[in-house]
Design a protein around this motif. Structure first.
Motif, PDB file in Angstrom:
ATOM      1  N   SER A 118      44.643  55.193  43.227  1.00 28.70           N
ATOM      2  CA  SER A 118      45.388  55.464  44.461  1.00 28.70           C
ATOM      3  C   SER A 118      45.884  56.903  44.515  1.00 28.70           C
ATOM      4  O   SER A 118      46.094  57.454  45.586  1.00 28.70           O
ATOM      5  CB  SER A 118      46.565  54.503  44.617  1.00 28.70           C
ATOM      6  OG  SER A 118      47.476  54.624  43.537  1.00 28.70           O
ATOM      7  N   THR A 174      50.518  51.943  46.129  1.00 23.43           N
ATOM      8  CA  THR A 174      51.106  51.585  44.837  1.00 23.43           C
ATOM      9  C   THR A 174      50.955  50.087  44.552  1.00 23.43           C
ATOM     10  O   THR A 174      51.228  49.244  45.408  1.00 23.43           O
ATOM     11  CB  THR A 174      52.603  51.972  44.828  1.00 23.43           C
ATOM     12  OG1 THR A 174      52.709  53.389  44.816  1.00 23.43           O
ATOM     13  CG2 THR A 174      53.304  51.419  43.603  1.00 23.43           C
ATOM     14  N   ARG A 175      50.520  49.778  43.312  1.00 28.90           N
ATOM     15  CA  ARG A 175      50.336  48.374  42.924  1.00 28.90           C
ATOM     16  C   ARG A 175      51.289  47.919  41.827  1.00 28.90           C
ATOM     17  O   ARG A 175      51.418  46.715  41.578  1.00 28.90           O
ATOM     18  CB  ARG A 175      48.892  48.146  42.470  1.00 28.90           C
ATOM     19  CG  ARG A 175      47.883  48.282  43.600  1.00 28.90           C
ATOM     20  CD  ARG A 175      46.465  48.028  43.139  1.00 28.90           C
ATOM     21  NE  ARG A 175      46.024  49.027  42.169  1.00 28.90           N
ATOM     22  CZ  ARG A 175      44.785  49.093  41.679  1.00 28.90           C
ATOM     23  NH1 ARG A 175      43.886  48.206  42.069  1.00 28.90           N
ATOM     24  NH2 ARG A 175      44.454  50.021  40.819  1.00 28.90           N
ATOM     25  N   GLY A 177      52.272  47.229  35.551  1.00 27.66           N
ATOM     26  CA  GLY A 177      51.463  48.200  36.270  1.00 27.66           C
ATOM     27  C   GLY A 177      51.288  49.474  35.465  1.00 27.66           C
ATOM     28  O   GLY A 177      51.772  49.588  34.327  1.00 27.66           O
ATOM     29  N   CYS A 196      57.785  51.577  42.741  1.00 20.41           N
ATOM     30  CA  CYS A 196      56.926  50.390  42.633  1.00 20.41           C
ATOM     31  C   CYS A 196      57.249  49.393  43.737  1.00 20.41           C
ATOM     32  O   CYS A 196      58.180  49.580  44.527  1.00 20.41           O
ATOM     33  CB  CYS A 196      57.089  49.747  41.261  1.00 20.41           C
ATOM     34  SG  CYS A 196      58.759  49.146  40.917  1.00 20.41           S
ATOM     35  N   ARG A 197      56.469  48.335  43.760  1.00 19.66           N
ATOM     36  CA  ARG A 197      56.682  47.281  44.750  1.00 19.66           C
ATOM     37  C   ARG A 197      57.700  46.263  44.237  1.00 19.66           C
ATOM     38  O   ARG A 197      57.690  45.912  43.059  1.00 19.66           O
ATOM     39  CB  ARG A 197      55.375  46.562  45.068  1.00 19.66           C
ATOM     40  CG  ARG A 197      54.362  47.453  45.750  1.00 19.66           C
ATOM     41  CD  ARG A 197      53.200  46.681  46.346  1.00 19.66           C
ATOM     42  NE  ARG A 197      52.341  47.607  47.090  1.00 19.66           N
ATOM     43  CZ  ARG A 197      52.544  47.979  48.346  1.00 19.66           C
ATOM     44  NH1 ARG A 197      53.585  47.466  49.008  1.00 19.66           N
ATOM     45  NH2 ARG A 197      51.748  48.822  48.951  1.00 19.66           N
TER      46      ARG A 197
END
Length: 382
Positions: A137, A144-145, A159, A177-178
């Motif tokens: 990415s 973002t993963r 991650g 991050c998520r």
């Protein structure tokens, strides 16, 4: 389309006395610092040097006094930053913390985070790294993963982050991050303050650059536990927070002074017997540098007024990367001398180092493609 203004800083903001004080200090402190070391620019690492700057009051300059800062303005800080970069001082130990991590904590952190962390940044004691980019990415932060799953007492992080400058020696990372799902591509994201020295299940592995040096890293979070008080700002507000943080990262003089050691070496060689054509090229280079400087100072003035110049910062970063990448090409066209690392010829050594460093200039702080998308949106073109 809306035109974007770069207003000059107000009169009386040159701070000549401060500039001379910094120059005198650097002339003494870096007297034996060779050009090939100066070529590393703000990637040079020295905790001792950062502490010396802090003792002079030149770290945390804009921070409030109650958090160990000096309550000076952004334009004064700009003067110090500019002189440090022009001298090729080894500043990365405190640079990221002072430039963006500290201001973000002051703006979004809890009282405990501010009192625990910010005074140590102002003292030159803490090194921060940036947990943004990811494999597959890159600079597209919306892709973002890395995921933070809420559990009892905190969050579990899983991650990978990549191109993380000096993560292997940093004390803290600000992790992006998520934390949830959202229909909005920019929603459901948060930031965390990660103590890299005291947190388990974080694997940091080196990424060796073209010059053979270890600046970059891959950082893997494997079911890493972060306590609830590691959350920085509001849950789900990570996107707006990281965009304001990037205005600090993208707009400073490091975006066009990373190759300054090569400019100095080039002028040194041509000073006494330059041809008319060589003089014209040096003049063009100097004019471009001055324009970038004025644009960057304008952004510093906007930050000083409490504005969020994300668009203007992206423009400075994009133009600065193009400028810096062109300097080795210009040097080769003006001086017929091979780039030789580590030799007695300082020009050849600086050219060799800069040529290998240049590919990273358009990556750090956001790739050109991402930046131009930001600029297009800001100008109403997409």
């Amino acid at each position: 389309m809306t035109l974007t203004a770069f207003s000059p800083p107000p009169p009386g903001t040159d701070f000549d006395d401060l500039r001379q004080e910094v120059r005198t200090f650097l002339a003494e402190e870096l007297a034996d610092f060779p050009p090939e070391k100066r070529a590393k620019s703000w990637n040079g690492f020295s905790r001792d040097f950062s502490r010396k700057l802090a003792q002079r009051g030149w770290v945390g300059m804009t921070f409030p006094k109650e958090y160990g800062g000096h309550a000076r303005n952004a334009l004064e800080r700009y003067v110090v930053s500019e002189e440090l970069l022009a001298a090729g001082a080894p500043v990365i130990s405190h640079w990221i913390a002072d430039r963006q991590s500290g201001p973000l904590i002051l703006a979004k952190g809890t009282d405990d985070q501010k009192r625990r962390i910010v005074p140590r940044i102002a003292a030159g004691e803490l090194c921060f790294c940036i947990g943004m980019s990811e494999p597959d990415s890159g600079s597209d932060l919306a892709a973002t993963r890395t995921m933070a799953t809420e559990v009892e007492g905190g969050f579990r992080i899983n991650g990978t982050k990549v191109w993380t400058t000096y993560a292997h020696v940093a004390d803290y990372m600000i992790l992006f991050c998520r934390t949830g799902k959202s229909d909005d591509r920019h929603g459901g994201m948060s930031q965390f303050l990660v103590d890299l020295k005291a947190t388990d299940n974080i694997q940091i592995t080196p990424i060796i650059d073209l010059s053979g040096e270890h600046h970059f890293n891959q950082v893997v979070f494997d079911d890493t536990f972060l306590p609830s008080d590691a959350l920085l700002g509001e849950k789900g507000e990570g996107w707006s927070q990281v965009m304001s943080e990037l205005a600090f990262e993208r707009s400073g003089p490091e975006r066009f002074l990373s190759s300054f050691a090569l400019i100095e070496e080039l002028i040194r060689l041509l000073r006494d017997d330059a041809t008319e054509a060589q003089q014209a090229e040096i003049g063009r280079l100097s004019a471009h540098l001055m324009v970038l400087r004025q644009m960057s100072r304008s952004v510093a003035g906007m930050l000083n007024e409490g504005e969020n110049p994300s668009l203007q910062a992206a423009i400075v970063k994009d133009l600065g990367a193009l400028f810096e990448k062109d300097i080795p090409r210009l040097a080769r066209s003006l001086v017929s001398r091979p780039a030789v690392p580590g030799g007695s010829d300082s020009y050849a050594a600086v050219l060799a180092y800069t040529e290998l460093a240049v590919p990273s200039f358009s990556l750090r702080g956001g790739t050109r493609e991402i930046l131009r998308g930001i600029i297009a949106r800001g100008l109403g073109l997409r």
